[in-house]
Scaffold this motif. Structure first.
Motif, short mmCIF file in Angstrom:
data_model
loop_
_atom_site.label_atom_id
_atom_site.label_comp_id
_atom_site.label_asym_id
_atom_site.label_seq_id
_atom_site.Cartn_x
_atom_site.Cartn_y
_atom_site.Cartn_z
N VAL A 199 56.71 -24.19 -46.71
CA VAL A 199 56.38 -23.30 -45.74
C VAL A 199 55.57 -22.27 -46.02
O VAL A 199 55.72 -21.59 -47.15
CB VAL A 199 57.51 -22.82 -45.02
N LEU A 200 54.43 -21.98 -45.55
CA LEU A 200 53.58 -20.88 -45.83
C LEU A 200 53.75 -19.84 -44.45
O LEU A 200 53.31 -20.32 -43.34
CB LEU A 200 51.94 -21.07 -46.06
N VAL A 201 54.00 -18.37 -44.77
CA VAL A 201 53.82 -17.53 -43.75
C VAL A 201 52.82 -16.82 -43.81
O VAL A 201 52.93 -15.78 -44.95
CB VAL A 201 55.07 -16.89 -43.50
N SER A 202 51.63 -16.85 -43.22
CA SER A 202 50.47 -15.83 -43.63
C SER A 202 50.74 -14.54 -42.67
O SER A 202 51.00 -14.50 -41.68
CB SER A 202 49.21 -16.44 -43.19
N LEU A 203 50.65 -13.35 -43.48
CA LEU A 203 50.90 -11.94 -42.87
C LEU A 203 49.64 -11.36 -42.44
O LEU A 203 48.51 -11.35 -42.97
CB LEU A 203 51.47 -11.16 -43.90
N ALA A 204 49.68 -11.06 -41.26
CA ALA A 204 48.67 -10.55 -40.29
C ALA A 204 47.47 -11.58 -40.00
O ALA A 204 47.22 -11.85 -38.85
CB ALA A 204 47.69 -9.33 -41.13
N ALA A 205 47.06 -12.23 -41.13
CA ALA A 205 45.79 -13.35 -40.94
C ALA A 205 46.09 -14.20 -42.14
O ALA A 205 46.47 -13.84 -43.12
CB ALA A 205 44.63 -12.75 -40.54
N PRO A 206 45.57 -15.50 -42.13
CA PRO A 206 45.69 -16.30 -43.32
C PRO A 206 44.59 -15.77 -44.00
O PRO A 206 43.37 -15.39 -43.63
CB PRO A 206 45.37 -17.72 -42.57
#
Length: 249
Positions: A199-206
């Motif tokens: 799982v990847l959670v991109s913060l603000a934008a990828p």
């Protein structure tokens, strides 16, 4: 009957899904300087959204008692602060987080977030077992909040570097915050030999390196980014459902 001409494609910025490292830094400056977001506010928003993303993939009712245990590995930079907030919210959501934070920052924000976790009786590990099977058996998943964009493993010291070497060998699910630790934010360098999160959670934008992510779930946690900023950086992001603070990509 006259028809209005549409916008000139040559003048309209090309929409994109991923930000370069320079654009990501500029977007953050825009939030901090022009919109007057505070650093603690952004860290809180990102950490809360990261915990929500975990609940989307690993909903509590579907988990056994062992699977509710979460190891959150934090570094000394901003990503580590996001990880501390994520751990606190996971505790509020009735998961069972444990934190490994080997290189503690002297920054006041990090110290305050650490105190909050300690006051909520979230355990801190004094060391990370080098025997990978012990971690696989003790926890249901791991959150990687060690390194953010632009931070090299060598910059944060040996304990974090050794922790990353251990995380590469795990068989339980791995959730990376913003970028997989050790990847080049621009090119995704080390994507083949580095961490391979589920799982990847991109913060603000990828970030651009997210184009090389091949895991099962990719979320963006950027609902707090104002529409004008999204347009300025020509972000092409999915819509958020209801009151959700994360969206699946």
């Amino acid at each position: 009957m006259s028809s209005a001409a549409g916008p000139d494609p040559a003048e309209a910025p090309e929409e994109r899904r991923f930000l370069s490292a320079a654009e990501a830094a500029a977007l953050e400056r825009e939030l901090l300087e022009d919109y007057r977001f505070g650093r603690q506010q952004l860290v809180e928003l990102c950490g809360h959204a990261s915990a929500v993303a975990v609940t989307k993939v690993f909903p509590l009712p579907a988990l056994s008692r062992k699977e509710r245990t979460v190891l959150v590995v934090c570094g000394p930079e901003q990503n580590g602060a996001v990880g501390l907030v994520c751990a606190r919210h996971l505790r509020v959501f009735e998961y069972e987080p444990t934190i490994f934070y080997p290189t503690r920052s002297l920054d006041l924000l990090h110290r305050d977030l650490t105190t909050q976790c300690e006051k909520m009786d979230i355990p801190f590990l004094s060391y990370l077992p080098t025997e990978v099977q012990l971690i696989n058996e003790a926890y249901g998943l791991v959150v990687d909040a060690v390194l953010g964009p632009g931070v090299e493993p060598g910059e944060v010291g040996g304990p974090c570097t050794r922790a990353l070497a251990t995380l590469k060998l795990l068989s339980i699910p791995l959730v990376s915050l913003d970028i997989p630790s050790g990847w080049d934010a621009e090119t995704g360098g080390d994507a083949e030999d580095g961490l391979r999160p589920d799982v990847l959670v991109s913060l603000a934008a990828p970030k651009r390196c997210a184009g090389r992510f091949s895991g099962r779930h990719h979320f963006v946690a950027g609902r707090f980014v104002p529409d004008d900023v999204r347009r300025k950086f020509a972000l092409r992001l999915p819509g958020y459902t209801g009151t959700d603070c994360v969206a699946a990509l």
